[in-house]
Design a protein around this motif. Structure first.
Motif, mmCIF file in Angstrom:
data_model
loop_
_atom_site.group_PDB
_atom_site.id
_atom_site.type_symbol
_atom_site.label_atom_id
_atom_site.label_comp_id
_atom_site.label_asym_id
_atom_site.label_seq_id
_atom_site.Cartn_x
_atom_site.Cartn_y
_atom_site.Cartn_z
ATOM 1 N N GLY A 52 70.036 -79.810 102.991
ATOM 2 C CA GLY A 52 70.871 -79.692 104.055
ATOM 3 C C GLY A 52 70.940 -78.171 104.614
ATOM 4 N N SER A 53 69.936 -77.485 104.559
ATOM 5 C CA SER A 53 70.154 -76.101 104.992
ATOM 6 C C SER A 53 68.678 -75.567 105.286
ATOM 7 N N PRO A 54 68.284 -74.520 105.911
ATOM 8 C CA PRO A 54 67.251 -73.968 106.039
ATOM 9 C C PRO A 54 66.787 -73.196 104.558
ATOM 10 N N PRO A 55 65.627 -73.002 104.400
ATOM 11 C CA PRO A 55 65.298 -72.383 103.014
ATOM 12 C C PRO A 55 66.089 -70.798 102.922
ATOM 13 N N LEU A 56 66.118 -70.334 101.806
ATOM 14 C CA LEU A 56 66.864 -68.996 101.543
ATOM 15 C C LEU A 56 66.281 -68.133 102.401
ATOM 16 N N ALA A 57 64.911 -67.780 102.369
ATOM 17 C CA ALA A 57 64.317 -66.920 103.016
ATOM 18 C C ALA A 57 64.767 -66.882 104.626
ATOM 19 N N GLU A 58 64.622 -68.018 105.313
ATOM 20 C CA GLU A 58 65.162 -68.203 106.774
ATOM 21 C C GLU A 58 66.941 -67.696 106.795
ATOM 22 N N LEU A 59 67.409 -68.389 105.737
ATOM 23 C CA LEU A 59 69.009 -68.161 105.973
ATOM 24 C C LEU A 59 69.233 -66.505 105.787
ATOM 25 N N ALA A 60 68.431 -65.933 105.128
ATOM 26 C CA ALA A 60 68.804 -64.436 104.719
ATOM 27 C C ALA A 60 68.290 -63.560 106.122
ATOM 28 N N ARG A 61 67.413 -64.035 106.864
ATOM 29 C CA ARG A 61 66.785 -63.292 107.716
ATOM 30 C C ARG A 61 67.910 -62.737 109.089
ATOM 31 N N GLY A 62 68.117 -61.590 109.203
ATOM 32 C CA GLY A 62 68.889 -61.083 110.171
ATOM 33 C C GLY A 62 70.388 -60.943 109.577
ATOM 34 N N ARG A 63 70.466 -61.399 108.209
ATOM 35 C CA ARG A 63 72.035 -60.887 107.724
ATOM 36 C C ARG A 63 72.116 -59.519 107.356
ATOM 37 N N LYS A 64 73.203 -58.999 107.343
ATOM 38 C CA LYS A 64 73.724 -57.868 107.140
ATOM 39 C C LYS A 64 74.201 -57.432 105.671
ATOM 40 N N TYR A 238 76.768 -71.620 100.937
ATOM 41 C CA TYR A 238 75.613 -72.432 100.342
ATOM 42 C C TYR A 238 75.700 -72.444 98.562
ATOM 43 N N GLY A 239 74.908 -73.319 98.132
ATOM 44 C CA GLY A 239 75.237 -73.374 96.677
ATOM 45 C C GLY A 239 73.873 -73.802 96.122
ATOM 46 N N LEU A 240 74.010 -72.956 94.847
ATOM 47 C CA LEU A 240 72.836 -73.390 93.736
ATOM 48 C C LEU A 240 73.336 -73.868 92.479
#
Length: 430
Positions: A52-64, A238-240
């Motif tokens: 239900g979400s993009p991969p972590l690498a994509e989620l993290a891109r552009g985050r501060k 998000y959850g692991l």
């Protein structure tokens, strides 16, 4: 018939039980699950192919900034397996390492410091490269007020380090929970990093006495429903989630949108954790699941509640818990003193009119459930003096003799043995 030896979880190892010759033991444990042979590969796959979400690498891109929640020392979560790869992925995606914090979801438990913190994190690299901090539920300035929930009016105040993070991830262990249905996922947020007022509302009698606030149940469970509403108030989270077998080896890991990824882990473990029994037992021997859950008497109560569905009314529930760290908090001690002084019925009457529970008295309230049904006997090596009296249960020094007494009292030689305690949920089905 010769005596039979069976072991149950106790402290960092196991306790051997010498059963009397007349006993007819029934072992109740989780179904065996295939172990994950390559755990790092399984973690990588979960992060790269989330639910239900993009991969972590994509989620993290552009985050501060990012905040990763981890459970405190009372949960045996394999943090050593996933924290570093998660953090490395975030750094590679451009999040400054100084803006990444690992926040320990203590709820109202004490902080994890020193050697215990190193044990909890499980990886020196993490401690050397990012901030690892404890949540303090009583620090007013640490929280942001999100307002009340619409459904039940629960005041929602959460740790600002999590609320204000650009990327928010909760990690944890999915196992039966005697109030919230299942641990992990949304529960790591609330009560994990909630203000004491939020936590104390959750644990008031109007929630605790609800018949749907029980282990392995999410449908209509008021605690679970409030937790989901809080997650939705936050926005993207998000959850692991991890699942362990009886040997504490990883058998499942899921990552993704927090509600969906948690539901996937629950679906994986639900059937193998709930074990059907065709009969009830007048004698049950169980544990507090060993270390770290049996560090205190406070946590031990979970093991008393979980097997009640198969305890015959008037039967004996024998529980073994090391209590290596002793009794529990000062507030819990005070609640237990009131229970011993007032008795179960009068103690419960003091709770029902409160909108806010006193800190840690909810665990004493949960102890009322097994006390209503039968006799509780505790074997421990970690309590002495007044602490033993304040448990409000019967203390024993020999489990084998306690089993003999229970059999003699009931006339029933059948004995249920639950080696892993509250991590297994027996269900009676005639």
């Amino acid at each position: 018939m010769t005596d039979e030896t069976i072991s149950i979880s106790f402290g960092r190892g196991h306790l051997s039980l010498r059963l009397p010759g007349i006993a007819r033991p029934t072992l109740i444990r989780k179904q065996a699950l295939p172990k994950i042979a390559d755990q790092p590969a399984a973690i990588a796959a979960a992060l790269n192919e989330p639910i239900g979400s993009p991969p972590l690498a994509e989620l993290a891109r552009g985050r501060k900034s990012a905040c990763i929640l981890i459970c405190d020392i009372t949960r045996p979560v394999p943090n050593r397996l996933f924290l570093r790869p998660m953090i490395e992925t975030m750094i590679e995606a451009g999040i400054p390492r100084g803006k990444i914090v690992v926040l320990i979801a203590t709820g109202l438990h004490r902080p994890n410091l020193g050697d215990e913190l190193a044990e909890l994190v499980g990886d020196p690299w993490v401690l050397e490269n990012v901030r690892v901090e404890n949540h303090y539920a009583r620090n007013e300035e640490d929280h942001i007020d999100l307002g009340p929930t619409v459904t039940r009016g629960t005041p929602v105040k959460l740790d600002r380090r999590f609320v204000e993070a650009d990327l928010r991830i909760a990690t944890g262990l999915v196992e039966p929970h005697f109030m919230a249905g299942w641990s992990g996922g949304r529960k790591v947020i609330a009560p994990g990093v909630a203000h004491h007022q939020t936590i104390r509302t959750f644990h008031s009698a109007r929630f605790m006495e609800d018949p749907l606030a029980v282990q392995c149940n999410l449908i209509g469970n008021p605690l679970h429903e409030e937790q989901l509403e809080i997650v939705r108030m936050l926005g993207d989270v998000y959850g692991l989630n991890t699942v362990l077998d009886e040997d504490r080896d990883l058998v499942c890991v899921s990552f993704g949108e927090i509600i969906a990824s948690h539901a996937a882990a629950v679906a994986f473990i639900s059937e193998v954790t709930q074990i059907t029994s065709s009969r009830k037992f007048s004698t049950i021997v169980t544990s507090s699941a060993g270390y770290p859950l049996d560090k205190t008497y406070y946590q031990t109560i979970k093991g008393m509640v979980t097997p009640l569905d198969i305890l015959e009314p008037g039967g004996t529930l024998i529980i073994a818990s090391e209590c290596s760290e002793g009794f529990g908090s000062a507030e819990f001690r005070e609640a237990q003193a009131r229970l011993v002084d007032l008795g179960p019925e009068r103690f419960l009457a003091t709770l029902t009119a409160k909108n806010l529970a006193e800190i840690d008295e909810w665990q004493t309230e949960m102890q009322l459930k097994p006390m209503r049904l039968g006799r509780i006997e505790l074997y421990t090596t970690g309590l002495s003096g007044d602490d033993r009296t304040l448990t409000g249960v019967h203390m024993i020094d020999d489990i084998g003799k306690a089993i003999e007494r229970s059999i003699a009292k009931s006339g029933d030689t059948a004995v249920a043995i639950i080696p892993e305690g509250p991590y297994v949920v027996p269900r009676f089905a005639a």
